[in-house]
Design a protein around this motif. Structure first.
Motif, short mmCIF file in Angstrom:
data_model
loop_
_atom_site.label_atom_id
_atom_site.label_comp_id
_atom_site.label_asym_id
_atom_site.label_seq_id
_atom_site.Cartn_x
_atom_site.Cartn_y
_atom_site.Cartn_z
N MET A 126 68.64 28.53 58.38
CA MET A 126 67.85 27.65 57.54
C MET A 126 68.27 27.81 56.09
O MET A 126 68.45 28.92 55.61
N ASN A 127 68.43 26.71 55.37
CA ASN A 127 68.72 26.77 53.96
C ASN A 127 67.44 27.03 53.16
O ASN A 127 66.34 26.98 53.70
N ALA A 128 67.58 27.30 51.87
CA ALA A 128 66.42 27.57 51.03
C ALA A 128 65.49 26.36 51.01
O ALA A 128 65.94 25.22 51.00
N PRO A 129 64.17 26.59 51.01
CA PRO A 129 63.23 25.47 51.00
C PRO A 129 63.40 24.60 49.77
O PRO A 129 63.63 25.09 48.66
N LEU A 130 63.30 23.28 49.94
CA LEU A 130 63.30 22.36 48.82
C LEU A 130 61.93 22.33 48.16
O LEU A 130 61.81 22.22 46.95
N VAL A 131 60.90 22.41 49.00
CA VAL A 131 59.52 22.47 48.53
C VAL A 131 58.83 23.54 49.35
O VAL A 131 59.00 23.60 50.57
N GLU A 164 56.54 23.54 54.01
CA GLU A 164 57.90 23.81 53.57
C GLU A 164 58.77 22.60 53.92
O GLU A 164 58.73 22.11 55.05
N ALA A 165 59.56 22.13 52.97
CA ALA A 165 60.56 21.07 53.21
C ALA A 165 61.92 21.68 52.98
O ALA A 165 62.16 22.32 51.96
N SER A 203 63.93 18.73 57.36
CA SER A 203 62.78 19.14 58.15
C SER A 203 61.57 19.41 57.26
O SER A 203 61.70 19.72 56.07
N LEU A 204 60.42 19.31 57.87
CA LEU A 204 59.15 19.58 57.20
C LEU A 204 58.32 20.45 58.14
O LEU A 204 58.08 20.08 59.30
#
Length: 281
Positions: A1-6, A12-13, A25-26
């Motif tokens: 998983m990459n770092a969360p955008l939100v 978490e997005a 993903s959300l």
């Protein structure tokens, strides 16, 4: 998983790595003040219906989370905000995406995991579950035959042409299908549908799927409630019951929010779904 955008305490997005590329993903964390009930993986509908139904999916995801469910929403390859062009989307890639998402979700939740599919996403969820057992399936207005979905998609092109289509343009779904077969691709509403994807969707029929022995809740909404679908549900209930699945059909009054109606909502569907999955065990 990459770092969360939100990232908030509840949502978490992010993008996660998949083959090929990445998927948007959300993740909705379950309400920490409620007993955790398990996890739900959302399987979105086809083409532009994904965008038309985002609001309803988000509203229900929030309700599920408030009831104690962990909810994971993923844009499949070539769809939404994920990588890839729709023209390169394939049924088997989408099922692989669901496998990666399911593994990720099971790493977050130790409880039972259910699939929640809307429209063609319902049929995709059933097909995926025929080879990857899950603990339950939620169907929102599902297509039970893939061919019906492709026909519905192609009819949108006929509607867009209006009463005065350009000379020589196809004027029936059969003609559009012939064009697709001959040219390998057809564009409808900005979506280039590949022959390979159309063939795979066409070949998928819920009656023939080996669904797992689990509860299946089928919600059908329309205005008025589509009780005529109850006969189809009864036939599938008998067929799937032979494999140990139990089907409950829920007819709900409400607008067809997957159609091109601006910000259409169906509060009755939200209420009915939340009532079923918020009930005490």
């Amino acid at each position: 998983m990459n770092a969360p955008l939100v990232s908030t305490p509840r949502v978490e997005a992010f993008f996660f790595d998949a083959d090929p590329g990445t998927r948007f993903s959300l993740y909705h964390a379950p309400d920490p003040h409620r007993p955790e009930r398990g996890a739900i993986l959302y399987v979105h509908p086809f083409a532009e219906e994904l965008n038309r139904t985002r609001r309803m999916a988000l509203l229900q995801a929030r309700r599920f989370a408030a009831l104690g469910y962990a909810v994971f929403q993923i844009d499949l390859f070539g769809c939404g905000d994920s990588c890839g062009d729709f023209s390169a989307a394939r049924w088997d890639i989408w099922k692989r995406d669901l496998g990666v998402a399911l593994e990720w979700l099971r790493g977050r939740s130790a409880g039972p995991v259910q699939l929640w599919g809307l429209r063609l996403g319902g049929l995709l969820a059933l097909d995926f579950a025929s080879s990857t057992p899950v603990d339950g399936i939620i169907l929102w207005q599902p297509f039970m035959q893939g061919r019906s979905c492709i026909n519905h998609f192609l009819r949108e092109q006929l509607i867009a042409q209006g009463d005065n289509p350009p000379p020589g343009s196809p004027r029936s779904t059969a003609a559009l299908r012939a064009y697709l077969a001959a040219h390998g691709s057809i564009e409808v509403g900005g979506y280039a549908l590949a022959r390979e994807l159309a063939q795979a969707v066409d070949a998928c029929d819920a009656v023939a799927l080996a669904v797992p022995p689990c509860p299946i809740h089928w919600f059908a909404s329309g205005a008025p409630a589509p009780t005529r679908l109850a006969a189809s549900a009864a036939r599938l209930t008998r067929r799937w019951g032979e494999r140990g699945a139990t089907v409950q059909f829920h007819a709900v009054d409400g607008v067809p929010f997957w159609n091109p109606i601006e910000e259409a909502e169906c509060p009755a569907l939200l209420a009915a779904t939340s009532a079923v999955f918020g009930a005490e065990p």
